[in-house]
Design an enzyme around this catalytic site. Sequence first.
Site, PDB file in Angstrom:
ATOM      1  N   LEU A 143     114.357 -46.927 184.595  1.00  0.00           N
ATOM      2  CA  LEU A 143     115.207 -47.475 185.656  1.00  0.00           C
ATOM      3  C   LEU A 143     116.542 -47.946 185.084  1.00  0.00           C
ATOM      4  CD1 LEU A 143     115.007 -48.157 188.723  1.00  0.00           C
ATOM      5  CD2 LEU A 143     114.527 -50.509 187.999  1.00  0.00           C
ATOM      6  N   GLU A 170     106.614 -26.903 155.591  1.00  0.00           N
ATOM      7  CA  GLU A 170     107.116 -27.163 156.930  1.00  0.00           C
ATOM      8  C   GLU A 170     106.261 -26.393 157.931  1.00  0.00           C
ATOM      9  OE1 GLU A 170     111.685 -27.657 157.336  1.00  0.00           O
ATOM     10  OE2 GLU A 170     111.219 -25.587 157.822  1.00  0.00           O
ATOM     11  N   LYS A 172     105.615 -23.966 160.851  1.00  0.00           N
ATOM     12  CA  LYS A 172     106.400 -22.846 161.383  1.00  0.00           C
ATOM     13  C   LYS A 172     106.211 -22.817 162.895  1.00  0.00           C
ATOM     14  CE  LYS A 172     107.271 -17.947 160.510  1.00  0.00           C
ATOM     15  NZ  LYS A 172     107.392 -17.605 161.920  1.00  0.00           N
ATOM     16  N   CYS A 182      69.562 -42.626 170.213  1.00  0.00           N
ATOM     17  CA  CYS A 182      68.780 -43.839 169.950  1.00  0.00           C
ATOM     18  C   CYS A 182      69.174 -44.997 170.855  1.00  0.00           C
ATOM     19  CB  CYS A 182      68.902 -44.245 168.485  1.00  0.00           C
ATOM     20  SG  CYS A 182      70.533 -44.863 168.066  1.00  0.00           S
TER      21      CYS A 182
HETATM   22 ZN   LIG Z   1      71.985 -43.215 167.286  1.00  0.00          ZN
END
Ligand SMILES: [Zn+2]
Length: 680
Positions: free
Chosen positions: A33, A112, A114, A409
Amino acid sequence: MADVAAELEALRKQIRYHDQRYYTDAEPEISDLEYDKLMNRLKELEAEHPDLITSDSPTQRVGGEPLGEFQTVEHRLPMLSIDNTYSEEEVRDWDARLHRREPDAEIDYVVELKIDGVAVAIIYEKGELTQALTRGDGRFGDDITSNVRTIRDVPLRLHGENLPDYLEVRGEVYMNNQELAELNERLKAAGQRTLKNARNATAGTLKLLDPKLCAQRPLRFFAHSPAVVEGLEIRDHLHFLELMQQFGLRPTPFVERSATIDDAMDRCNRWIKNLHDLDFEIDGLVIKVNSFPLREKLGYRSKSPRWVIAYKFEKYEAATKLEGIRIQIGKNGTLTPVADLKPVLLAGTTVSRSSLHNADELERKDIRIGDTVIVEKAGKIIPHIVRVEKHERTGDEQLFEFPKDCPACQTEVVRDPEGVYIRCVNPDCPAQLKERLKFFAHRTAMDIDGLGEKLIIQLVDQGLVTRIGDLYRLKEEDLLPLERLGKKSVQNLLKAVEGSKNRDLAKVLCALSIRHVGKHVSEVLATAYPNMEALQQADQETLENLEEIGPIIAKSVYQFLQSEAGKKTIDDLQSIGLTMQSEQFTSGKSAEEEEGEKPLAGKTFVVTGTLSKYTRDEIQDLLKKQGAKVSSSISSRTSYLVAGEKAGSKLTKAEKLGVPVLTEDEADEMLKGETVTESE
Ligand SMILES: [Zn+2]
């Protein structure tokens, strides 16, 4: 009038500054804004004083009329292509060539990304953007200035003082995957054709003759090289990237220096494994010589500079439906979401699942069950999901809710403090136990023949094994009732389990699923400690001071050994009769003294091709045990090449360099000390 001119300039300066914070640094300081207020004030003033509008004013990004066609312009410096290869070995050959050309130079590299986009040259004169060209045929390109001006990453005027008289920056215009997905949503809603992938979308957008249309597309730009530069000294690549940042241009991210080609290759391979982390597409890595004076010395071949090479990978993609998301639990409790895909053929293999890596990635890519997704396979890496085709959504797609409890579990899961992973921390979790047992039995660890995944699942599900030590308490009558297990295989299995009790300390450490401890770290620890008891008594600081063990590994090892669960496991294994002695312990002698007594000390081996008797790992282990060094690349310092079937370029290279070549049998004889072969 002077006041107006001053206010205009001040407004432009502010807007440029906030553009940089927003687009280049990704750290906005003001709200949208507030930004719009500045922009509106500028537009208002310029409307009142049209004579004061400058071409580099932020209001002038989208200007001009649609073009009939693009003008063709000659590049001051041709836009050459760079050499590329898909083979790691050829990258290493390239490095060797550079070292031969400049034997005295210390060559350091930069790696770098590409970017898979469209190459563009952007020219600034006295700081002002005056022209932008496509590569074209390398000598002549299209003038796409009016389109490039609409890219918010590209400043119309460079930031800062002391600007160069002339600066031609080259880089890649591209599109983010998430922004492409959103663009396609808008195109679809407007009844227009959607775009196939980020590269095509970028190329198509830059070809639009109406810059107003181009401005509606989320194009971005990364700067990766200087071309013609006047009035600016640049030392090396990292310095160049730093300057770009200062000027308000976005340099290619994540570039780091590598002092050796090994380090550079490591970085490349790590990136290829982590493509899913990037929101933009890359089709390889570029390795460049860092130093600019050295680049100049190395010069050019007919078509390409000598100081740069692209290491590319094959990439394939396909669209398919994501039918469900499952949670997989790793040996250290990590919960990994995995996508079940409608099977799709990709690069000759059928892909039916893909890791989603972690909860953050799921959220970032906004992946939902029922979505049409683009799956990509790069190199030999497991396929990953690039993006969602949001425009294909019907509204029936389901958000996946990441479980708050472990599905195996029901223990409450916790988020890693240092990372993005969510874990089950219950040491008795059956799902983790299964993974740990698989790892424990694996060939590189305790090497227990016959203890495969299916059997492990049965053992845990039937409650026969509730912790690792239980493996050694199994009896014939426990195993006989199990599916697919005859008397003979039960006996063999019990024999294999019993036989693993004398495994070396390194193997045991590797088998225990300690975080950050793999084969290599285990060997390092076993070199420093004669047995498990000695290692248990080491404090964290001592561990940290061992060569190759950093603070993270030391902490992990120490915490495991001192933890309730770790102690219990080790005590249990000891009471069952595991010896956990180190065969590699150097008994107080320096490593060199110790190595000196071994028959293959001072020799360097390279192993290549397919072996019949050993796996490559096995023979390398045996060689190392006898004091040899094992390397992955051939050089004149290599003592022997062990060549199996289908040995490729390494064999050729060894022959060229005069490195003696051994067959597998000859190497085996040498290991047994049956022949003495001199390498000189
Ligand atoms: Zn677990």
